[in-house]
Design an enzyme around this catalytic site. Structure first.
Site, PDB file in Angstrom:
ATOM      1  N   TYR A 297      43.171  36.306  94.240  1.00 43.51           N
ATOM      2  CA  TYR A 297      43.665  36.186  95.618  1.00 43.51           C
ATOM      3  C   TYR A 297      42.514  36.200  96.638  1.00 43.51           C
ATOM      4  O   TYR A 297      42.725  35.899  97.814  1.00 43.51           O
ATOM      5  CB  TYR A 297      44.654  37.307  95.973  1.00 43.51           C
TER       6      TYR A 297
ATOM      7  N   HIS B  64      46.042  38.500  84.264  1.00 41.72           N
ATOM      8  CA  HIS B  64      46.867  37.744  85.220  1.00 41.72           C
ATOM      9  C   HIS B  64      47.701  36.674  84.519  1.00 41.72           C
ATOM     10  O   HIS B  64      48.879  36.491  84.830  1.00 41.72           O
ATOM     11  CB  HIS B  64      45.941  37.115  86.269  1.00 41.72           C
TER      12      HIS B  64
HETATM   13  P1  NAP Z   1      58.066  36.128  97.605  1.00 38.60           P
HETATM   14  O1  NAP Z   1      57.663  37.528  97.745  1.00 38.60           O
HETATM   15  O2  NAP Z   1      59.289  35.797  96.805  1.00 38.60           O
HETATM   16  O3  NAP Z   1      58.265  35.429  99.037  1.00 38.60           O
HETATM   17  C1  NAP Z   1      57.343  35.613 100.081  1.00 38.60           C
HETATM   18  C2  NAP Z   1      57.903  34.937 101.328  1.00 38.60           C
HETATM   19  O4  NAP Z   1      59.097  35.595 101.752  1.00 38.60           O
HETATM   20  C3  NAP Z   1      56.938  35.009 102.501  1.00 38.60           C
HETATM   21  O5  NAP Z   1      56.988  33.750 103.150  1.00 38.60           O
HETATM   22  C4  NAP Z   1      57.513  36.107 103.407  1.00 38.60           C
HETATM   23  O6  NAP Z   1      57.306  35.877 104.787  1.00 38.60           O
HETATM   24  C5  NAP Z   1      58.984  35.973 103.114  1.00 38.60           C
HETATM   25  N1  NAP Z   1      59.691  37.249 103.319  1.00 38.60           N
HETATM   26  C6  NAP Z   1      59.283  38.483 102.929  1.00 38.60           C
HETATM   27  N2  NAP Z   1      60.215  39.402 103.255  1.00 38.60           N
HETATM   28  C7  NAP Z   1      61.229  38.730 103.854  1.00 38.60           C
HETATM   29  C8  NAP Z   1      62.456  39.125 104.424  1.00 38.60           C
HETATM   30  N3  NAP Z   1      62.842  40.406 104.401  1.00 38.60           N
HETATM   31  N4  NAP Z   1      63.252  38.171 104.974  1.00 38.60           N
HETATM   32  C9  NAP Z   1      62.873  36.887 104.983  1.00 38.60           C
HETATM   33  N5  NAP Z   1      61.719  36.433 104.455  1.00 38.60           N
HETATM   34  C10 NAP Z   1      60.894  37.355 103.901  1.00 38.60           C
HETATM   35  O7  NAP Z   1      56.881  35.222  96.969  1.00 38.60           O
HETATM   36  P2  NAP Z   1      55.364  35.469  96.510  1.00 38.60           P
HETATM   37  O8  NAP Z   1      54.490  35.876  97.624  1.00 38.60           O
HETATM   38  O9  NAP Z   1      54.986  34.243  95.774  1.00 38.60           O
HETATM   39  O10 NAP Z   1      55.463  36.661  95.434  1.00 38.60           O
HETATM   40  C11 NAP Z   1      55.272  38.026  95.810  1.00 38.60           C
HETATM   41  C12 NAP Z   1      53.999  38.614  95.238  1.00 38.60           C
HETATM   42  O11 NAP Z   1      54.009  38.556  93.824  1.00 38.60           O
HETATM   43  C13 NAP Z   1      52.715  37.850  95.615  1.00 38.60           C
HETATM   44  O12 NAP Z   1      52.307  38.107  96.940  1.00 38.60           O
HETATM   45  C14 NAP Z   1      51.773  38.363  94.562  1.00 38.60           C
HETATM   46  O13 NAP Z   1      51.288  39.674  94.919  1.00 38.60           O
HETATM   47  C15 NAP Z   1      52.684  38.422  93.335  1.00 38.60           C
HETATM   48  N6  NAP Z   1      52.615  37.198  92.484  1.00 38.60           N
HETATM   49  C16 NAP Z   1      52.088  37.318  91.238  1.00 38.60           C
HETATM   50  C17 NAP Z   1      51.996  36.205  90.409  1.00 38.60           C
HETATM   51  C18 NAP Z   1      51.422  36.352  89.035  1.00 38.60           C
HETATM   52  O14 NAP Z   1      51.111  35.332  88.381  1.00 38.60           O
HETATM   53  N7  NAP Z   1      51.268  37.555  88.528  1.00 38.60           N
HETATM   54  C19 NAP Z   1      52.458  34.949  90.848  1.00 38.60           C
HETATM   55  C20 NAP Z   1      53.017  34.855  92.122  1.00 38.60           C
HETATM   56  C21 NAP Z   1      53.102  35.986  92.922  1.00 38.60           C
HETATM   57  P3  NAP Z   1      56.256  36.689 105.711  1.00 38.60           P
HETATM   58  O15 NAP Z   1      55.030  36.963 104.899  1.00 38.60           O
HETATM   59  O16 NAP Z   1      56.018  35.766 106.844  1.00 38.60           O
HETATM   60  O17 NAP Z   1      56.878  37.974 106.175  1.00 38.60           O
END
Ligand code: NAP
Length: 275
Positions: free
Chosen positions: A47, A105
């Site tokens: 990241y 990862h």
């Molecule tokens: P997510 O958490 O499903 O979605 C994030 C989106 O949702 C952002 O645009 C955020 O907006 C919005 N959001 C957050 N809370 C909300 C709410 N209460 N109401 C409406 N919208 C909301 O997707 P992600 O970021 O891909 O996944 C989460 C985390 O998982 C990542 O940040 C990372 O740490 C981890 N991850 C790990 C892997 C892996 O391979 N291990 C892969 C993908 C992700 P705002 O930010 O504008 O508030």
């Protein structure tokens, strides 16, 4: 805060994801989330934000021991020397003496899993990481790690949300004290397309995002790490911990499509291979 306890770790069930957060915005999001009561932060070497996450940790004023901090090593750094260098670089960038959880990862095609796990275990023995785990591992890969190599795998972080089932991973994980951390728990913002979720949300006077999180957080041994840069999102996601779904809600969610996968890069493993 609900804490998930196993013989390997004690992890706050709701964490803050930080993928795509960077610089000052990342620092401020992390500090604000900790101020609101979050105690679990998810980052990764890939990241490229660990330095900002570290500044956020310090700016919050919350003691390091109160925070559950996860980082991850990228799949091109799985040979033992590179894995150690990656972990030490993460510690330096975060400016912390230890990680609470250190994850592989992604599995890499042709990786020497046993050697990578041995290097992870050595870091654990040295106290640089308190627990080790994996991410994007299929059941077959988890079985190799846990049963084949006897590694104390504390967590498998996988894509899991109301539009994606993970029954086989959950079944294996629960039988082996492995926490399943749900990434993309909000389906990366695609929940608004489902009127069924909007109807459940209206019934509980909340949002589809909160319903999707409540559904994950009520499950045994499941954590969720929504990314939320905005304060309103951070607050709303915390509030989801206090929501209680009923059987009708669960039945409606069970009937949603369950085969969506939003993170599926070229190097992903063969997801459905049984053995
Ligand atoms: P997510 O958490 O499903 O979605 C994030 C989106 O949702 C952002 O645009 C955020 O907006 C919005 N959001 C957050 N809370 C909300 C709410 N209460 N109401 C409406 N919208 C909301 O997707 P992600 O970021 O891909 O996944 C989460 C985390 O998982 C990542 O940040 C990372 O740490 C981890 N991850 C790990 C892997 C892996 O391979 N291990 C892969 C993908 C992700 P705002 O930010 O504008 O508030």
């Amino acid at each position: 805060m609900k804490i998930i306890r196993t013989r390997h770790l004690a992890m706050p069930a709701l964490g803050l994801g930080t993928w795509r957060l960077a610089g000052e915005a990342c620092m401020q999001s992390v500090a604000r989330a900790l101020g609101l009561g979050y105690r679990h932060i998810d980052t990764a070497a890939m990241y490229a934000n660990e330095e900002a996450v570290g500044r956020g940790l310090r700016a919050s004023g919350v003691a390091r021991e109160e925070i559950f901090l996860t980082s991850k090593v990228w799949h091109d750094h799985l040979d033992p020397a590179a894995l150690r260098r990656s972990c030490e670089a993460s510690l330096a960038a975060l400016d912390t003496p230890y990680l609470d959880l250190f994850l592989i990862h992604w599995p890499a095609p042709g990786m020497e899993l046993g050697a990578a796990l041995e290097a992870m275990m050595r870091l654990r023995r040295e106290g640089k990481v308190r627990a080790i785990g994996v991410s994007n591992f299929t059941v077959a890969l988890m079985r190799r790690a846990v049963e084949g190599f006897g590694a104390p795998i504390a967590c498998n972080q996988v894509e899991y949300h109301v539009l994606r089932e993970q029954n086989a991973v959950l079944h294996f994980a629960r039988a082996h004290e492995v926490v399943v951390t749900a990434y993309c728990p909000l389906a990366q913002g695609r929940l608004a397309e489902y009127p069924e979720l909007a109807a459940i949300a209206a019934k509980h006077a909340t949002t589809p995002a909160a319903i999707a999180l409540a559904w994950l957080l009520e499950q045994d041994q499941v954590a969720a790490i929504p990314k939320a840069g905005r304060e309103s999102s951070q607050r709303a996601n915390l509030a989801a911990l206090g929501l209680h779904l009923d059987d009708a809600d669960r039945a409606t969610i069970a009937a949603l499509p369950k085969n969506e996968r939003f993170v599926d890069p070229a190097w992903a493993p063969a997801w459905d291979k049984a053995a």
